[in-house]
Design a protein around this motif. Structure first.
Motif, PDB file in Angstrom:
ATOM      1  N   ARG A  31       0.826  -1.224  -0.144  1.00 35.66           N
ATOM      2  CA  ARG A  31      -0.080   0.045   0.073  1.00 35.66           C
ATOM      3  C   ARG A  31       0.812   1.102  -0.098  1.00 35.66           C
ATOM      4  NH1 ARG A  31      -3.368  -2.920   3.674  1.00 35.66           N
ATOM      5  NH2 ARG A  31      -2.478  -1.799   5.411  1.00 35.66           N
ATOM      6  N   ASP A 304     -11.940   1.698   0.359  1.00 36.87           N
ATOM      7  CA  ASP A 304     -10.246   1.195   0.467  1.00 36.87           C
ATOM      8  C   ASP A 304     -10.029   0.127   1.139  1.00 36.87           C
ATOM      9  OD1 ASP A 304      -7.493   1.512   0.644  1.00 36.87           O
ATOM     10  OD2 ASP A 304      -7.465   3.244  -0.204  1.00 36.87           O
ATOM     11  N   GLY A 306      -7.486  -0.727   2.591  1.00 37.50           N
ATOM     12  CA  GLY A 306      -6.679  -0.253   3.700  1.00 37.50           C
ATOM     13  C   GLY A 306      -7.147   0.873   4.667  1.00 37.50           C
TER      14      GLY A 306
END
Length: 433
Positions: A31, A304, A306
């Protein structure tokens, strides 16, 4: 968009990205590298390759291993990269050694973020903050950064505080320190002005709600959607774009929800993983809006994968700002694009909501939560105000939720819901229900 930005968009500098994974979670490192690629594109650069190395510890002299440095050098030559960017903060000696070994300008993640902030800053305050952060970053790196700073004008990696190619790095330490001191004085003056503005708002008892969160989570979209939904007259909107750090300047707008339930909504600069410390310090006067807020809306990009890390990063940054015990509503935005939820808007408890910023029902539910929270200190009361107290009658008309008013011989009987401080202050006019 000004001509300078148009010109920058025409020039895409070819860059090679390099990262070192020292035992972190694999997905987290992935990421971080993807984020750096997006940061480079936000700075009008063209990533042409990516090289990573898994290692136990960062090399003190070269950041990565000597063999990997040779690989990076060959790749940069083959890919015709004009600049090599490292996903980490390089020490002055690492920067100097890498530029010597690679025979290419080198930049680290911190410098890249600073460059983006420089290009996005529009107000005088934001420009002062960015210049201060860049000079503090530059000061210990004067020698090592000479190669990166003196590239051809028009490229986007220049560390000049006035735009690419405009300055050579021949500023000596004394001049930089003098300029940092000047900027510090100017920013303190700006901070004093902000405190005066906040004092006026506090006197008017208009609650302040601050949007905080990771960059590109949708804070500006929420701000603009509320302006569309609740403001009858045309209000100047904030820039809304699918890009990291699209907006930097703090914007405050008054949201009129009706019946004296207004609140001020503040759109603040977004946070990011590994946000430079000097940048957090420089933007402290802007982020004081967060410190004085009655409520924080922690906006999360729920689509998302993350998003949990984004929440963690935001909370860690807020801790650095010494934010006190301010109520927080976590707003899981972009729920329409998430696989983890099928129904939205959805409210769970008093401090969590799942929405899509462009959905009318989502905005309505979020607004109800905000009003409920910021007006929880409001209590019912009944005042008998003499006709001679015109100022006081106007005050309650503008600052309280008026349910009923009866015109009696002694004065106006107003049944309201007002701030408990006002109930105590004007207790002499209270009439028992």
């Amino acid at each position: 968009m000004n001509r300078e930005t148009e010109k920058m968009k025409e020039v895409y500098e070819r860059v090679l990205l390099v990262g070192a994974d020292c035992g972190t979670d694999g997905e987290e490192f992935e990421r971080s590298m993807k984020e750096m690629e997006n940061l480079a594109r936000a700075c009008f650069m063209e990533p042409v390759g990516m090289i990573t190395q898994r290692m136990e510890n960062i090399n003190k002299g070269l950041y990565i291993g000597p063999g990997k440095v040779e690989e990076v050098k060959e790749a940069a030559l083959a890919l015709e990269a004009e600049l090599v960017i490292f996903d980490g903060s390089l020490t002055p000696s690492q920067l100097r050694n890498l530029q010597k070994e690679l025979e290419k300008p080198v930049m680290d993640r911190t410098a890249l973020i600073l460059d983006i902030f420089e290009k996005r800053a529009r107000t005088r305050e934001a420009r002062l903050q960015v210049e201060s952060a860049k000079l503090k970053y530059l000061l210990p790196r004067l020698v090592g950064m000479h190669g990166a700073m003196t590239r051809q004008g028009g490229t986007s990696g220049s560390m000049s505080s006035r735009g690419a190619g405009e300055k050579k790095i021949e500023l000596d330490r004394r001049r930089i320190e003098h300029r940092i001191a000047e900027l510090s004085r100017e920013l303190k003056a700006v901070s004093r002005e902000r405190k005066v503005q906040r004092k006026r708002r506090e006197d008017d008892r208009i609650p302040l709600v601050a949007l905080v969160g990771y960059t590109n989570a949708g804070k500006s979209t929420i701000m603009n959607a509320m302006l569309d939904a609740y403001m009858k007259k045309e209000e100047k909107k904030v820039l809304e774009k699918d890009m990291l750090f699209a907006t930097l300047d703090t914007t405050v707008r008054r949201i009129n929800t009706g019946n004296n339930r207004d609140f001020l909504l503040s759109d603040t600069v977004g946070f990011i993983h590994k946000l430079p410390h000097d940048l957090v310090e420089a933007f402290h006067s802007t982020l004081e809006e967060v410190e004085s807020a009655d409520l924080l809306l922690l906006v999360v990009d729920y689509a998302d994968s993350g998003y949990r890390e984004q929440i963690k990063t935001t909370k860690e940054t807020l801790q650095k700002l010494n934010i006190g015990e301010i109520p927080v509503i976590t707003v899981y935005n972009k729920s329409d694009k998430s696989d983890e939820i099928t129904v939205y808007p959805k409210r769970t408890g008093e401090d969590r909501i799942y929405i899509s910023a462009k959905d009318e029902a989502s905005l309505q539910m979020l607004t109800e939560m905000i009003v409920q929270c910021v007006y929880e200190d409001y209590v019912p009361a009944q005042f008998l105000l003499p006709y001679s107290e015109g100022g006081l009658i106007s005050y309650f008309s503008e600052n309280a939720h008026v349910f009923e008013r009866d015109y009696e011989e002694e004065g106006i009987l107003m049944k309201v819901k007002c701030h408990k401080a006002d109930k105590d202050k004007y207790a002499g006019y209270l009439r028992n229900t």
